[in-house]
Structures are given as C-alpha cells and as structure tokens.
Design a protein around this motif. Structure first.
Motif, PDB file in Angstrom:
ATOM      1  N   ASP A   1      -2.421   1.305  -3.343  1.00 64.03           N
ATOM      2  CA  ASP A   1      -1.343   1.807  -4.807  1.00 64.03           C
ATOM      3  C   ASP A   1      -1.261   0.834  -5.546  1.00 64.03           C
ATOM      4  O   ASP A   1       0.275   0.473  -6.016  1.00 64.03           O
ATOM      5  CB  ASP A   1       0.331   2.341  -3.752  1.00 64.03           C
ATOM      6  N   GLY A   2      -1.862   0.310  -6.040  1.00 60.24           N
ATOM      7  CA  GLY A   2      -2.415  -0.589  -7.521  1.00 60.24           C
ATOM      8  C   GLY A   2      -1.892  -2.074  -6.726  1.00 60.24           C
ATOM      9  O   GLY A   2      -2.482  -2.807  -7.566  1.00 60.24           O
TER      10      GLY A   2
ATOM     11  N   ASP B   1      -9.152   1.246  -6.076  1.00 62.94           N
ATOM     12  CA  ASP B   1      -8.129   2.080  -5.600  1.00 62.94           C
ATOM     13  C   ASP B   1      -8.000   3.522  -4.381  1.00 62.94           C
ATOM     14  O   ASP B   1      -8.953   3.963  -4.994  1.00 62.94           O
ATOM     15  CB  ASP B   1      -7.033   2.096  -6.303  1.00 62.94           C
TER      16      ASP B   1
END
Length: 216
Positions: A151-152, A177
């Motif tokens: 999630d980044g 990612d």
C-alpha cells in the motif's frame, strides 16, 4: 567452488529453505511443466527439480553467464526432470514458446520468478504477468519472491534504503508494490491468492490463472 562455470549465490543459501517451505505447500501433488523466469545461477531450479520430481522444469535467463552456470549445475546434478536453460527476455510481448529449442507452449502448471522484479524495469514484470496469463494452464500458479512494499509503504527501513540504492543504479529499477502486482496481474487473468511474509523482509506472492470466462 570447483573451477568450472557454476556460479554460487549467497542469496540462494539464505532463502532456499524458506522458499521450499512455501512451495511444498503450494505445489504439492502438482504434475506437468514449470517455467522459471530469471533462473540466475541455476541453484534454485536444481532444488526445485529435486523436491518436485513430478514437475518438469524449464530454466531461463537473459544473462549469458547465468545460462552457462545453469547448464553447468544441470550437468552436475543430472536430474531427469531438469531441462537445458533457454535465453528468455521476460520483457518481450510474446515469449514465442513452443518453437524449436524453446520450452513448450501448451501450458505450465507453475511459473516461478525469484529476485527479478525489483532489479529490472517494470516492462519485465509486465511481460512476466502477460505471458503468465497466456502460458499458465487454468488454475496454474505464478510464484514471485523478493522485497515488496505494501500500500505504498516499505515494510522496513532496510527495504526503503535498498529501494533508494536500486533506483540510484537504474531509475527504472525499484521495489514494487504488491497492489501494483495484483492490479497488473488481474488484467492478465491472474488472481492474487496469497502474500506470505518471509525472512529478511522479503515476501512470497502467489497468483493463480483464472479459467477463461471466470471472474478473478
């Protein structure tokens, strides 16, 4: 190491045991053909061929030194289910499998790619996912291993430093990612099955080829 063309990778010795623990569960009772993309030194695929005798393994790589090492290891262990390595550029749109002196094009039960996604341009990952969607049999599995963000966010400061190091070597490289892998895979008919935390902040990712006409 003896004075031959076999290469020895430190990362192989660090990760082969936890990788095999995951694959024993995921690949149990499977039979058919498997393609390894980016076989590197060839040490992983030797252990895969030993561990899963019902699967015929096809190692590939783009580096000529790696191809020599893979073949040297293959000759050293002499396993009946381990084929000669083939040069493969995973970033290509079509891998042209099934042609003369190439791995078969009629479907794999498994595809494996270890420590490649982060040290190659995104085009390599896109080609891998595209051709997994094309060449995996329905229900076939794609196994990925390496460092990934979620999630980044990086999963550890060491992974963030590693990502910065990679991008300094080549701006097209970098830690990817998991969400990007899932989204790109879904577009090729691959459904994310599991994400497994591994030692040293690495991750195992397993995607499954969705039968044609089925939802992800």
């Amino acid at each position: 190491m003896p004075p031959d063309t076999r290469l020895d990778s430190a990362s192989y010795h660090e990760n082969i045991t936890p990788i095999l623990a995951v694959l024993r569960d995921a690949f149990q009772d499977l039979e058919g053909h498997a393609l390894e993309v980016g076989s590197g030194t060839g040490q992983h695929v030797v252990d895969f061929a030993r561990e899963f005798p019902g699967i015929t393994w096809w190692p590939t790589d783009i580096d000529p030194h790696h191809l020599k090492s893979i073949e040297a290891w293959r000759q050293y262990v002499s396993l009946p289910n381990l084929n000669a390595p083939v040069r493969l550029d995973a970033s290509q749109t079509d891998w042209e499998l099934g042609q003369s002196n190439r791995p078969p094009g009629d479907g794999f039960v498994v595809m494996v790619c270890i420590n490649v996604v982060h040290i190659s341009p995104w085009a390599t990952t896109a080609g891998l996912l595209r051709n997994a969607g094309k060449y995996l049999l329905p229900g076939g599995l794609l196994y990925l291993y390496g460092p990934y963000s979620r999630d980044g966010r990086h999963t550890a400061p060491s992974n963030q430093r590693f990502d910065q190091y990679l991008r300094a070597q080549n701006p097209a490289w970098g830690v990817r990612d998991i969400a990007s892998i899932e989204t790109a895979g879904r577009e090729q008919g691959l459904s994310l099955q599991s994400v497994i935390d591994m030692p040293v902040n690495n991750v195992s990712i397993i995607l499954k080829r969705v039968p044609d006409g089925a939802g992800p």
